[in-house]
Design a protein around this motif. Structure first.
Motif, PDB file in Angstrom:
ATOM      1  N   VAL A   1     -12.073   7.466   5.451  1.00  0.00           N
ATOM      2  CA  VAL A   1     -12.578   8.523   4.605  1.00  0.00           C
ATOM      3  C   VAL A   1     -14.290   8.711   4.880  1.00  0.00           C
ATOM      4  N   PHE A   2     -14.886   7.538   5.087  1.00  0.00           N
ATOM      5  CA  PHE A   2     -16.402   7.212   5.383  1.00  0.00           C
ATOM      6  C   PHE A   2     -16.699   7.988   6.474  1.00  0.00           C
TER       7      PHE A   2
ATOM      8  N   LEU B   1      -8.239   3.059   5.821  1.00  0.00           N
ATOM      9  CA  LEU B   1      -8.188   4.440   5.254  1.00  0.00           C
ATOM     10  C   LEU B   1      -9.731   4.759   4.838  1.00  0.00           C
ATOM     11  N   ALA B   2     -10.279   3.565   4.297  1.00  0.00           N
ATOM     12  CA  ALA B   2     -11.647   3.842   3.791  1.00  0.00           C
ATOM     13  C   ALA B   2     -12.515   4.053   4.940  1.00  0.00           C
TER      14      ALA B   2
ATOM     15  N   ALA C   1     -15.160  10.921   7.549  1.00  0.00           N
ATOM     16  CA  ALA C   1     -14.989  12.177   7.226  1.00  0.00           C
ATOM     17  C   ALA C   1     -16.276  12.728   6.406  1.00  0.00           C
TER      18      ALA C   1
ATOM     19  N   LEU D   1       0.420   4.116   1.409  1.00  0.00           N
ATOM     20  CA  LEU D   1       0.447   4.925   2.768  1.00  0.00           C
ATOM     21  C   LEU D   1       0.611   3.657   3.663  1.00  0.00           C
TER      22      LEU D   1
ATOM     23  N   ILE E   1      -1.021   2.614   5.933  1.00  0.00           N
ATOM     24  CA  ILE E   1      -2.363   2.276   6.552  1.00  0.00           C
ATOM     25  C   ILE E   1      -3.193   1.307   5.538  1.00  0.00           C
ATOM     26  N   GLU E   2      -3.793   0.222   6.226  1.00  0.00           N
ATOM     27  CA  GLU E   2      -4.411  -0.599   5.315  1.00  0.00           C
ATOM     28  C   GLU E   2      -5.411  -0.015   4.591  1.00  0.00           C
ATOM     29  N   ASN E   3      -5.963  -0.571   3.598  1.00  0.00           N
ATOM     30  CA  ASN E   3      -7.205   0.010   2.595  1.00  0.00           C
ATOM     31  C   ASN E   3      -8.267   0.146   3.551  1.00  0.00           C
ATOM     32  N   ARG E   4      -8.532  -0.955   4.246  1.00  0.00           N
ATOM     33  CA  ARG E   4      -9.922  -0.650   4.717  1.00  0.00           C
ATOM     34  C   ARG E   4     -10.047   0.432   5.904  1.00  0.00           C
TER      35      ARG E   4
ATOM     36  N   THR F   1       0.664  -1.256   0.020  1.00  0.00           N
ATOM     37  CA  THR F   1      -0.081   0.299   0.141  1.00  0.00           C
ATOM     38  C   THR F   1       0.837   1.437   0.000  1.00  0.00           C
TER      39      THR F   1
END
Lengths: 618, 208
Positions: B34-35, B30-31, B37, B23, B25-28, B21
């Motif tokens: 974002v959610f 990070l997601a 936010a 960054l 940070i794992e994808n999930r 990845t």
């Protein structure tokens, strides 16, 4: 994540029908193509609505269309073109090209990506199905209290309120997905400031989606409960304030116009350097100006509301903030011109549309700056001048750029080059038809012709302008037919497009056309901006050797899944439950409840889907 | 370029596979940030509306007539403690300490159920006092705001209960602690929203 190990030794052990393959696919390229195909159909429907509107307005006092149907036409034309055409056409490019541009094998969440597609498609079909019962008729902005139960008693606005909420779910899911994908799935070496400009524009667009869609979601919920449960959020008799609707709508609505135009900026920023044989002028300035536009985009919403009487302080603030946006936009336009300046310009079809975009978008931008002056806007608002303005930015801007992108990326998507001669005919017809349609509207508007009227008396000075606009609209329609002819003609030819027909700078041109399911056989490593040009310069060649197709042995790809489609159906039923008459409605009746259960069960099954449930050996 | 080895095992128990990845940070994870936010804007709109319509109702009952602050204070305390409990549960999961994980996660789920129950009681009490959904602007904006918060608590409780079921079955080893971590992030967010709602909706309304 369910994965499939590609193993050619098992090829053909289980053949799935093509239909099942597309319904269960999680491949970003197939999803992108489905976004594009369905959005193009919606674009044709929206265009047909526009033609009916223009036919009705061709001359004074025509009665081709009833006033009631006219209201449905302009509402559905706006809603369709914004939510069902331009946004998903951009999504087609996000889906197909973001993983390719950043050197990834798929998006971060492939099944979520499939769900976005299905929710969008079902929402779009739902919205258009409204024509059977009575389509939305309160304008694409749904101003309360006109959109409330008292003044819109039928199901028309129920379709709109619920349809937009469904579409919002698709956009938000895609927003989370693409934001994560771009930040986290980039190839090694691709720092943020080495990303292609289209990838940057996609990233910034997702930020706008993520922060603006929740606001319209809440506003639509208020309007829905006003209509369904009799609350008074926007009902003046209950103390509610219709201005709240306008504020919430435009807090979303203005970022939304940047959601429509930023991907276009990205496409143009890809095409101009390639066909000028010159790197993009002022890369960092382009990135920061785009970020600045997005930031300011959240502080200008009330320039849509000057005529509501907000007072001099608010008017001044929103005027100034709006004028400020002209600065980063100007930076972009000058940088595009700087990119072409002194370049070795190749006048191919994508370049034609890209240059057309710059000229048309400048005109739309200039009339936009005129609107930022509050006293002038009071004269222009709700007139055809505004209609002319936003068609110059949305058609002259977004649609020209999307068409440029279609010609540019078509060979990568389908392995076939679109015909150059027909493409240029398409361009000249579209440019002529577009200006013939929308340029006269400036004059009609300044002469006082209001928007959203189904007819007008003769002798007010705008009969000729309207006739010209109608002729132009049909020329535009012919240009779209020419494009479709180009597609059909190309389809009959062999798929023999090279990997890199234009001499591209970005990673999507390093792999075969069309790409194989796993995109990159070896994950690329990036050493700078315009990676492919760097490689070509190092090798001293104009084009790199044609990449070999591989058998993909040992590459892990996510397996297909039914759950995204099933969850999308559940969401549709759940939302539809709100507009059904009492015995059927949620929470009083079965439809919404069934939808809720399907959604919940679908999410659980999705989360626990075993790794090889649908593994398809290739 | 920072690269991190992320375990993208997911709920389905697929063998852990190292993914690059961009960054750290794992994808999930990070997601879910974002959610969250995006959800901030959702609740910001709901809370703003409640404030805009404060004192605008044409008839009662009004907040001061009807709010049961002691009850809600208890619910608030329980929700706040649940954020602490889920941290302990996550700590247990990361250590591979199943007993610790199950104990604290059960407590967290219990808190979620308690809070949702408190809200059901509160809503039905208000309803019997004559505060229907469409009674006035206060009721409409109050029920919409706290109702959506309650729906988030319910969904979070359901999510955590699912993970509790996994933990009891032994399907939540240290290697899959991320599954709990992202649920915990969501749970903290729901908690933080309530920390805003409690003073803004309940305490501030008492004086008006």
């Amino acid at each position: 994540m369910a994965t499939t190990v590609l193993d050619p030794a098992h090829a053909g052990t289980r053949s799935r029908s093509v239909l099942v393959e597309w319904l269960t696919t999680v491949d970003h390229k197939k999803i992108g193509i489905m976004y594009g195909a369905s959005a193009f159909v919606f674009f044709l429907i929206g265009g047909l609505e526009a033609l009916l509107i223009r036919a009705q307005l061709a001359g004074p006092n025509k009665d081709l269309i009833s006033p009631e149907f006219y209201n449905q036409l302009f509402t559905m034309h706006g809603t369709t073109m914004i939510f069902l055409a331009v946004m998903p056409l951009s999504a087609m490019f996000f889906n197909f090209f973001i993983p390719l541009q950043i050197g990834a094998r798929d998006v971060a969440f492939p099944r979520l990506n499939a769900m976005s597609l299905w929710v969008f498609l079902l929402g779009g079909i739902f919205l258009n199905a409204s024509f059977i019962w009575g389509a939305p008729n309160g304008g694409w902005f749904g101003y309360a209290p006109l959109s409330g139960r008292q003044y819109s008693p039928g199901v028309n606005m129920d379709f709109w309120v619920i349809g937009l909420q469904i579409l919002g779910i698709a956009s938000l899911a895609a927003g989370v997905n693409f934001f994560t994908t771009i930040l986290n799935m980039r190839a090694r070496g691709m720092t943020l400031m080495r990303m292609p400009m289209f990838t940057w524009s996609t990233l910034v667009t997702q930020v706008l989606v993520l922060l603006s869609f929740p606001v319209i979601t809440v506003a639509l919920i208020y309007l829905m409960v006003d209509r369904v449960f009799g609350t008074g959020f926007f009902v003046p008799a209950a103390g509610g304030d219709p201005m709240l609707w306008q504020h919430l709508f435009w807090v979303f609505g203005h970022p939304e116009v940047y959601i429509l135009i930023l991907p276009a900026f990205g496409i143009i920023s890809e095409i101009l350097p390639v066909f000028s044989r010159k790197p993009l002028f002022g890369y960092s300035a382009m990135v920061f100006s785009m970020a600045f536009i997005a930031f300011l985009g959240f502080g200008v919403w009330s320039h849509h509301m000057f005529s509501t009487g907000m007072g001099p302080l608010a008017d001044s603030f929103f005027s100034l903030a709006t004028m400020l946006i002209a600065i980063p936009t100007g930076v972009k336009i000058f940088n595009w011109i700087g990119t072409i300046w002194g370049g070795s310009i190749q006048l191919r079809t994508p370049m034609y549309f890209a240059l057309g975009f710059i000229a048309m978008f400048i005109m739309g931008g200039l009339s936009g700056v005129m609107h930022s002056v509050a006293p002038a806007d009071l004269q222009q608002t709700d007139s055809y001048f505004v209609v002319a303005h936003f068609h110059y930015v949305l058609f002259g801007g977004s649609i020209f750029a999307i068409t440029a992108g279609a010609y540019y990326w078509w060979p990568k998507m389908f392995g076939r080059m679109l015909d150059e001669g027909i493409g240029k005919a398409h361009f000249w017809l579209m440019l002529t038809g577009f200006n013939l349609t929308f340029f006269p509207m400036h004059f009609a508007g300044l002469l006082g012709m209001p928007r959203r009227i189904y007819t007008y008396p003769g002798g007010l000075g705008f009969d000729t302008y309207n006739l010209l606009a109608t002729v132009g609209a049909f020329v535009l329609a012919v240009s779209i037919l020419v494009f479709m002819w180009n597609v059909v003609r190309t389809w009959r030819r062999p798929a023999d497009a090279p990997a890199d027909p234009w001499g591209g700078a970005t990673l999507e041109w390093a792999i075969p056309s069309p790409p194989q399911e796993w995109n990159f056989t070896e994950e690329p490593v990036v050493s700078g901006k315009d990676e492919l040009w760097t490689l070509k310069r190092a090798a001293g060649v104009r084009t790199l050797p044609e990449p070999a197709r591989s058998d993909g042995r040992g590459i892990h790809l996510p397996g297909p899944s039914w759950w995204p489609l099933i969850v999308a159906i559940g969401i549709l039923l759940f939302m539809v439950g709100f507009m059904l008459p009492r015995p059927w409605a949620f929470p009083f009746g079965p439809v919404g409840l069934v939808g809720f259960v399907i959604t919940l069960v679908g999410i659980f099954k999705w989360a626990y889907e075993p790794p090889d449930a649908h593994a398809t050996p290739h | 370029m920072t690269s991190t080895t992320a375990t993208l095992a997911g709920h389905d128990g697929h063998a852990a596979e190292a993914h690059h990845t961009s960054l750290p940070i794992e994808n999930r994870k990070l997601a879910i940030w974002v959610f969250i936010a995006s959800e901030c804007m959702f609740f910001a709109t709901l809370i703003s509306t409640f404030l805009i319509y404060r004192g605008q109702s044409l008839k009662g009952p009004l907040p001061a007539d009807i709010f049961e602050v002691p009850l809600v204070t208890a619910g608030t305390a329980v929700l706040l403690f649940s954020s602490f409990f889920v941290v302990m549960a996550l700590n247990g999961a990361q250590e591979g300490n199943r007993r610790k994980l199950i104990t604290w996660l059960s407590l967290t789920v219990f808190c979620g159920v308690f809070f949702a129950g408190m809200q059901v009681y509160e809503f039905s009490h208000f309803y019997h006092e004559g505060l229907g959904y469409s009674t006035n602007l206060f009721s409409a904006s109050f029920y919409t705001l706290t109702g959506f918060h309650g729906a988030h608590v319910t969904m979070g409780t359901l999510w955590l209960a699912t993970l509790l079921k996994d933990a009891i079955k032994g399907d939540l080893p240290a290697g899959k602690a991320l599954n709990l971590e992202i649920a915990a992030l969501y749970w903290h967010f729901v908690d933080v929203v309530w920390i805003i709602i409690f003073p803004v909706v309940y305490l501030m309304s008492l004086r008006s």
